[in-house]
Design an enzyme around this catalytic site. Structure first.
Site, mmCIF file in Angstrom:
data_model
loop_
_atom_site.group_PDB
_atom_site.id
_atom_site.type_symbol
_atom_site.label_atom_id
_atom_site.label_comp_id
_atom_site.label_asym_id
_atom_site.label_seq_id
_atom_site.Cartn_x
_atom_site.Cartn_y
_atom_site.Cartn_z
ATOM 1 N N LYS A 22 0.841 -1.209 0.000
ATOM 2 C CA LYS A 22 0.000 0.000 0.000
ATOM 3 C C LYS A 22 0.869 1.248 0.000
ATOM 4 C CE LYS A 22 -1.905 1.657 4.018
ATOM 5 N NZ LYS A 22 -1.585 3.087 4.251
ATOM 6 N N ASN A 23 1.805 1.306 0.936
ATOM 7 C CA ASN A 23 2.551 2.556 1.114
ATOM 8 C C ASN A 23 3.611 2.800 0.044
ATOM 9 O OD1 ASN A 23 0.932 3.091 3.226
ATOM 10 N ND2 ASN A 23 2.439 2.704 4.828
ATOM 11 N N CYS A 121 -5.707 12.780 12.604
ATOM 12 C CA CYS A 121 -6.348 11.478 12.445
ATOM 13 C C CYS A 121 -6.178 10.685 13.729
ATOM 14 C CB CYS A 121 -5.825 10.732 11.228
ATOM 15 S SG CYS A 121 -4.208 10.047 11.448
ATOM 16 N N ARG A 126 -0.401 14.961 13.084
ATOM 17 C CA ARG A 126 0.155 14.862 11.741
ATOM 18 C C ARG A 126 0.162 16.199 10.991
ATOM 19 N NH1 ARG A 126 -1.783 9.190 9.242
ATOM 20 N NH2 ARG A 126 0.242 9.289 8.234
ATOM 21 N N ASP A 311 4.163 1.048 11.973
ATOM 22 C CA ASP A 311 3.012 0.351 11.382
ATOM 23 C C ASP A 311 2.881 -1.100 11.850
ATOM 24 O OD1 ASP A 311 2.410 2.669 10.071
ATOM 25 O OD2 ASP A 311 3.189 2.044 8.126
ATOM 26 N N ARG A 403 -8.743 -0.632 4.357
ATOM 27 C CA ARG A 403 -7.866 0.395 3.788
ATOM 28 C C ARG A 403 -6.490 -0.193 3.450
ATOM 29 N NH1 ARG A 403 -7.165 5.642 7.092
ATOM 30 N NH2 ARG A 403 -5.912 5.953 5.232
HETATM 31 N N1 EPU Z 1 5.555 15.287 10.514
HETATM 32 C C1 EPU Z 1 5.593 16.619 10.893
HETATM 33 N N2 EPU Z 1 5.446 17.570 9.920
HETATM 34 C C2 EPU Z 1 5.274 17.233 8.614
HETATM 35 C C3 EPU Z 1 5.234 15.877 8.236
HETATM 36 C C4 EPU Z 1 5.390 14.911 9.219
HETATM 37 O O1 EPU Z 1 5.749 16.958 12.064
HETATM 38 O O2 EPU Z 1 5.145 18.160 7.774
HETATM 39 C C5 EPU Z 1 5.673 14.271 11.576
HETATM 40 C C6 EPU Z 1 4.394 13.439 11.731
HETATM 41 O O3 EPU Z 1 3.433 14.110 12.481
HETATM 42 C C7 EPU Z 1 4.912 12.188 12.409
HETATM 43 C C8 EPU Z 1 6.307 12.033 11.805
HETATM 44 O O4 EPU Z 1 6.628 13.290 11.220
HETATM 45 O O5 EPU Z 1 5.004 12.403 13.781
HETATM 46 C C9 EPU Z 1 6.421 10.951 10.760
HETATM 47 O O6 EPU Z 1 5.411 11.088 9.812
HETATM 48 P P1 EPU Z 1 5.661 10.770 8.279
HETATM 49 O O7 EPU Z 1 5.554 12.022 7.504
HETATM 50 O O8 EPU Z 1 6.895 9.946 8.124
HETATM 51 O O9 EPU Z 1 4.386 9.871 7.988
HETATM 52 P P2 EPU Z 1 3.537 9.848 6.655
HETATM 53 O O10 EPU Z 1 4.401 10.016 5.471
HETATM 54 O O11 EPU Z 1 2.365 10.727 6.801
HETATM 55 C C10 EPU Z 1 3.807 7.299 6.157
HETATM 56 C C11 EPU Z 1 2.901 6.119 6.050
HETATM 57 C C12 EPU Z 1 2.381 5.765 7.429
HETATM 58 C C13 EPU Z 1 3.572 5.422 8.317
HETATM 59 C C14 EPU Z 1 4.523 6.626 8.374
HETATM 60 C C15 EPU Z 1 5.778 6.362 9.165
HETATM 61 C C16 EPU Z 1 1.925 6.217 3.846
HETATM 62 C C17 EPU Z 1 0.726 6.438 3.011
HETATM 63 N N3 EPU Z 1 1.789 6.400 5.153
HETATM 64 O O12 EPU Z 1 3.002 8.354 6.672
HETATM 65 O O13 EPU Z 1 1.579 4.604 7.276
HETATM 66 O O14 EPU Z 1 3.122 5.123 9.611
HETATM 67 O O15 EPU Z 1 4.905 6.991 7.025
HETATM 68 O O16 EPU Z 1 6.444 5.268 8.669
HETATM 69 O O17 EPU Z 1 2.970 5.868 3.337
HETATM 70 C C18 EPU Z 1 -0.195 3.133 7.752
HETATM 71 O O18 EPU Z 1 0.057 2.556 6.680
HETATM 72 O O19 EPU Z 1 -0.972 2.652 8.617
HETATM 73 C C19 EPU Z 1 0.443 4.411 8.031
HETATM 74 C C20 EPU Z 1 -0.016 5.268 8.937
#
Ligand code: EPU
Length: 427
Positions: A22-23, A121, A126, A311, A403
């Site tokens: 998925k990711n 969420c 986030r 995850d 999902r």
């Molecule tokens: N963060 C910030 N500011 C930003 C962006 C991120 O503070 O502008 C913080 C977030 O709040 C969090 C941390 O950085 O505390 C890490 O978040 P990240 O941006 O790495 O997460 P993401 O890209 O939104 C993806 C996966 C998540 C997975 C995380 C961490 C996808 C679609 N989602 O999310 O997957 O947990 O990386 O590995 O790729 C899931 O599949 O259940 C899922 C939540």
């Protein structure tokens, strides 16, 4: 709405085909919008997050066809000759946060974009501050109004040398997409090193981008003016595979996970072996054998890759509820990813929360109960706990599960689990 009913106690024995990731697939689908050529992505999983994204990009001008290749994967043929609309509405972005990443192709190909703020969420606040500061440094004009990020490009976008405060996966994806089409050399430091980042970088390079350093914390991109179409395969889902491996560790038995190699779940290998799971690694499959039901208590701390993935935290906690001692599970990525705790407690688990750490005291038995899924990975943890619990559990709100887990009940049932999906008459 559906619910899942599980009568616990059975060993797992059989084979499971691991679906496409998925990711990895979500950013790859979004990256297809960077070219007007045809893009083919194989091994796309059959998940509601994928459908939500396809629904969104159709409104932006993409045309696509999904062809069933085998039981667990699809071939996506997609083409976005022209971006016809620059609006990603709240209705679609709120359902799935990764939709926010369409901001990159919209700015690059349309020159301006209006994308809904994703909002918080179930697992955390986030924020999107890194995306916005990166975009501003690239020269975009940004305003936030009526719940939308409005971004426009007056002059040409410029390359950046940017250090992330935290190695965000999404922001690293975003950087890769943006800088591939910004002329000049861009550098990202403290970049995310997750395998999904590597998949996206490989895809973009095949499309004509010049990315190096992906998989390390420093990524260098020499931008180009045009990306072309390609035919590519999405990698297997390491989180789905890890989830089944942890389920096997909980129930005992023998599982063969197909279409995945041990490298993809290397971070789990030691933890599984530590709790007596015997692992046989083959080129494109993994055999897992757990002869007893004794679970060793183990402390973990979630970390960006190559650390323990957030995850899999909820699923690992489900396993630890059966351990013969105390485990500490620290969540360092998302501040609120403990919604499963109270549901596991409803099964009889002994868990105490101390800020970012769950103290889990293993018990001999959990007992089936009515449960509520709260987010995607939390739902999977309830399934793992219920598979071993005495008696019957019902898990409601399984749309969270759909999902990210393709036909989880069918896959587990084929391995001997007493699991059924039913209509929820009470909803
Ligand atoms: N963060 C910030 N500011 C930003 C962006 C991120 O503070 O502008 C913080 C977030 O709040 C969090 C941390 O950085 O505390 C890490 O978040 P990240 O941006 O790495 O997460 P993401 O890209 O939104 C993806 C996966 C998540 C997975 C995380 C961490 C996808 C679609 N989602 O999310 O997957 O947990 O990386 O590995 O790729 C899931 O599949 O259940 C899922 C939540």
């Amino acid at each position: 709405m559906d619910l899942i009913q599980i009568k616990g106690g059975n060993f797992l024995e059989g084979e499971i085909n691991i679906s496409g990731s998925k990711n990895a697939s979500l950013p790859m689908v979004i990256a297809s919008l960077l070219t007007k050529d045809k893009v083919i992505i194989r091994n796309i999983p059959n998940l509601s997050d994928v459908s939500t994204l396809l629904e969104l990009i159709e409104t932006l001008g993409s045309e696509f066809e999904l062809k069933n290749e085998n039981n667990s994967s699809y071939k996506l043929i997609i083409q976005t000759k022209k971006i016809k609309n620059n609006l990603a509405s709240y209705n679609l972005v709120r359902k799935m946060r990764a939709s926010f990443w369409v901001l990159a192709p919209l700015i690059l190909r349309y020159g301006e974009a209006k994308v809904s703020l994703p909002g918080g969420c179930a697992i955390g606040i986030r924020p999107i501050n890194f995306y916005l500061s990166m975009l501003e440094k690239m020269g975009a004009l940004i305003t936030i109004k009526d719940g939308y990020v409005q971004a426009s490009v007056r002059n040409n976008l410029k390359p950046i040398n940017y250090k992330l405060d935290f190695p965000s996966v999404g922001v690293t994806h975003f950087f890769l997409m943006m800088s591939s089409l910004i002329e000049g050399e861009s550098i990202l430091r403290n970049a995310a090193m997750e395998p999904e980042v590597i998949s996206l970088a490989k895809m973009l390079n095949k499309m004509g981008a010049h990315i190096t350093g992906h998989g390390t914390n420093k990524i260098i991109v020499k931008g180009c003016s045009y990306l072309k179409g390609l035919d590519i395969i999405s990698p297997p889902d390491r989180i789905e595979a890890g989830t089944y491996a942890l389920a096997l560790a909980a129930t005992g038995g023998k599982l063969k996970l197909n279409s995945i190699s041990i490298r993809e779940i290397e971070t789990l290998r030691y933890l599984l072996e530590n709790t007596d799971v015997n692992i046989k690694s083959h080129k494109n499959s993994i055999e897992l054998i757990k002869k007893n039901r004794i679970i060793q208590p183990t402390d973990i701390e979630t970390k960006p890759y190559p650390g323990f993935p957030t995850d899999l935290q909820a699923q690992f906690m489900a396993l630890m509820t059966y351990s013969k001692g105390r485990s500490r599970i620290k969540e360092t990525i998302f501040e609120n990813r403990f919604m499963h705790v109270q549901e596991l407690v409803r099964l009889g688990a002994k868990i105490e929360l101390q800020s970012d750490t769950a103290i889990v005291d293993g018990v001999k038995k959990l007992y089936g109960a009515p449960l509520m899924a709260t987010d995607l990975r939390a739902s999977a943890s309830l399934i793992i706990a219920a598979l071993r619990a005495e008696g019957t559990s019902t898990i409601r709100r399984v749309y969270h599960l759909d999902r990210g887990f393709d036909k989880i009940e069918e896959k587990l049932k084929s391995c001997g689990a007493a699991i059924e999906r039913k209509r929820d008459k009470n909803e």
